[in-house]
Design a protein around this motif. Sequence first.
Motif, PDB file in Angstrom:
ATOM      1  N   GLU A  92      -1.899   2.084  -6.767  1.00  0.00           N
ATOM      2  CA  GLU A  92      -2.464   0.853  -6.990  1.00  0.00           C
ATOM      3  C   GLU A  92      -1.544  -0.308  -6.496  1.00  0.00           C
ATOM      4  N   GLN A  93      -0.129   0.411  -6.449  1.00  0.00           N
ATOM      5  CA  GLN A  93       0.933  -0.498  -5.870  1.00  0.00           C
ATOM      6  C   GLN A  93       1.028  -0.174  -4.333  1.00  0.00           C
ATOM      7  N   ILE A  94       0.817   0.899  -3.954  1.00  0.00           N
ATOM      8  CA  ILE A  94       1.401   0.842  -2.538  1.00  0.00           C
ATOM      9  C   ILE A  94       0.008   0.163  -1.639  1.00  0.00           C
ATOM     10  N   ASP A  95       0.564   0.029  -0.397  1.00  0.00           N
ATOM     11  CA  ASP A  95      -0.012  -0.733   0.841  1.00  0.00           C
ATOM     12  C   ASP A  95       0.600  -0.225   2.082  1.00  0.00           C
ATOM     13  N   ILE A  96      -0.164   0.909   2.487  1.00  0.00           N
ATOM     14  CA  ILE A  96       0.735   1.474   3.853  1.00  0.00           C
ATOM     15  C   ILE A  96       0.025   0.401   4.999  1.00  0.00           C
ATOM     16  N   ARG A  97       1.105  -0.270   5.692  1.00  0.00           N
ATOM     17  CA  ARG A  97       0.831  -0.809   6.852  1.00  0.00           C
ATOM     18  C   ARG A  97       1.163  -0.555   8.060  1.00  0.00           C
ATOM     19  N   GLN A  98       1.947   0.793   7.885  1.00  0.00           N
ATOM     20  CA  GLN A  98       2.081   1.517   9.276  1.00  0.00           C
ATOM     21  C   GLN A  98       1.273   2.420   9.574  1.00  0.00           C
ATOM     22  N   ASN A  99       0.357   2.072  10.855  1.00  0.00           N
ATOM     23  CA  ASN A  99      -0.699   2.832  10.927  1.00  0.00           C
ATOM     24  C   ASN A  99      -0.163   4.213  11.613  1.00  0.00           C
ATOM     25  N   ARG A 100       0.625   4.364  12.264  1.00  0.00           N
ATOM     26  CA  ARG A 100       1.048   5.617  12.807  1.00  0.00           C
ATOM     27  C   ARG A 100       2.106   6.516  11.728  1.00  0.00           C
ATOM     28  N   LYS A 145      10.647   0.600  -4.326  1.00  0.00           N
ATOM     29  CA  LYS A 145      10.666  -0.802  -4.727  1.00  0.00           C
ATOM     30  C   LYS A 145       9.836  -0.715  -5.994  1.00  0.00           C
ATOM     31  N   THR A 146       9.120  -0.060  -6.178  1.00  0.00           N
ATOM     32  CA  THR A 146       8.260  -0.211  -7.522  1.00  0.00           C
ATOM     33  C   THR A 146       8.766   0.257  -8.475  1.00  0.00           C
ATOM     34  N   GLY A 147       9.956   1.092  -8.393  1.00  0.00           N
ATOM     35  CA  GLY A 147      10.749   1.904  -9.402  1.00  0.00           C
ATOM     36  C   GLY A 147      10.093   2.802 -10.060  1.00  0.00           C
ATOM     37  N   GLY A 148       8.932   3.552  -9.449  1.00  0.00           N
ATOM     38  CA  GLY A 148       8.199   4.808  -9.725  1.00  0.00           C
ATOM     39  C   GLY A 148       9.428   6.063  -9.584  1.00  0.00           C
ATOM     40  N   ARG A 149       9.097   6.957 -10.601  1.00  0.00           N
ATOM     41  CA  ARG A 149       9.908   8.294 -10.845  1.00  0.00           C
ATOM     42  C   ARG A 149       9.385   8.908  -9.804  1.00  0.00           C
ATOM     43  N   MET A 150      10.495   9.697  -9.075  1.00  0.00           N
ATOM     44  CA  MET A 150      10.138  10.498  -7.810  1.00  0.00           C
ATOM     45  C   MET A 150      10.906  11.912  -8.040  1.00  0.00           C
ATOM     46  N   VAL A 151      10.007  13.044  -7.832  1.00  0.00           N
ATOM     47  CA  VAL A 151      10.840  14.248  -7.637  1.00  0.00           C
ATOM     48  C   VAL A 151      10.395  15.079  -6.677  1.00  0.00           C
ATOM     49  N   GLU A 152      11.081  15.726  -6.369  1.00  0.00           N
ATOM     50  CA  GLU A 152      10.413  16.843  -5.202  1.00  0.00           C
ATOM     51  C   GLU A 152      10.174  18.176  -5.615  1.00  0.00           C
ATOM     52  N   GLN A 153       9.491  18.722  -4.895  1.00  0.00           N
ATOM     53  CA  GLN A 153       8.802  19.873  -5.028  1.00  0.00           C
ATOM     54  C   GLN A 153       8.943  20.951  -4.022  1.00  0.00           C
ATOM     55  N   PRO A 154       9.625  22.007  -4.015  1.00  0.00           N
ATOM     56  CA  PRO A 154       9.827  22.950  -2.999  1.00  0.00           C
ATOM     57  C   PRO A 154       8.332  23.451  -2.480  1.00  0.00           C
TER      58      PRO A 154
END
Lengths: 122, 224
Positions: free
Chosen positions: B165-173, B186-195
């Motif tokens: 709901e919070q993201i708005d991708i403006r970079q088309n490519r 910027k929204t402070g979402g918690r991020m993790v990585e997955q192999p």
Amino acid sequence: MLIIQVVLIIAMVAGGAYLLVVSPVNSRHLALRRLGLLAFVVFGTAAIIAPGLTSEIAGWVGVGRGTDLLLYLLFVAFLAFVATTGRRQRQLERQLTVLTRRLALDEAGPPPQRQADDSVRR
Amino acid sequence: MAAVHDTWVVVPLFNEEPVIGDVVRGLLDVFPNVVCVDDGSSDQSAREAEAAGATTVRHALNLGQGAALQTGITYALADPAMEYVVTFDADGQHQVSDAVHMVQRLRDDEADVVFGSRFLDSRTRPGVLKRLVLKTAVVYSNATTGLHLTDAHNGLRALDRKVCEQIDIRQNRMAHASELTQQIAKTGGRMVEQPVHILYTDYSRAKGQSLLNGVNILTDLLFK
């Protein structure tokens, strides 16, 4: 460094930065561009009527020949053109994106409601 | 594995006619909701995707992968039952099992976003040049977001609804990948990585990012 070199470099960097980053697209901006174009036409016409004129002006600002002065000014004008065209293009692309997305989503309709789907399958 | 009705898989689709059918069928085995955003393909990609059972949303013009992703996410948001979105490449280089694990981690409330990373284990073997391009992108992305991700341009991600709901991708490519991480940061979402395992087939390799495209990505990011 010659006066003209300083002036042209500052004009190019400042103009480019202004057009690319700062300036909002509004009627004031458009009017300034048109005035710039008008000045360019006047200057160009004057240079054609009185070929000695460019050399004289060049002498004032510290450039050797009038042709060099013309080249520098054309360079600035061309960069300004590239910058404004690029900006305009990005705006158009943005509008086109929004339009295309709206069209695609309207054509596709809303996502299927899962409950209704299940009852159909059963 | 029980079907996951609250998840939409968004597949940006551009000229992948030979493989998209298999990719969609593989996804549908697990995820009942698959939307392919056909980005103005000139081949029969959209028809193949539809025949395989995916929902398709069609861009009348080719806009780029970033634009296709945003369209897919917007579409998924229109489903009130949607809780998670998975983004998945159309060329068959991602594994469905990886996507399943990523959604499970969101479900366990471990994070709001799970990014796939091909550099967390040794399963994926990109070439030297590709590794260089990807690593440069990672350095740039981390420098601008203050995050510590290991793979900035991986097409496999899982996002929860709040993030969508919070993201708005403006970079088309292709610059959208860095933009996306910036916005989530910027929204402070918690991020993790997955192999995850990226399967480099001859097919996907022929379509992959070139070194020169890195220049385009950087320019797009600098002059938005």
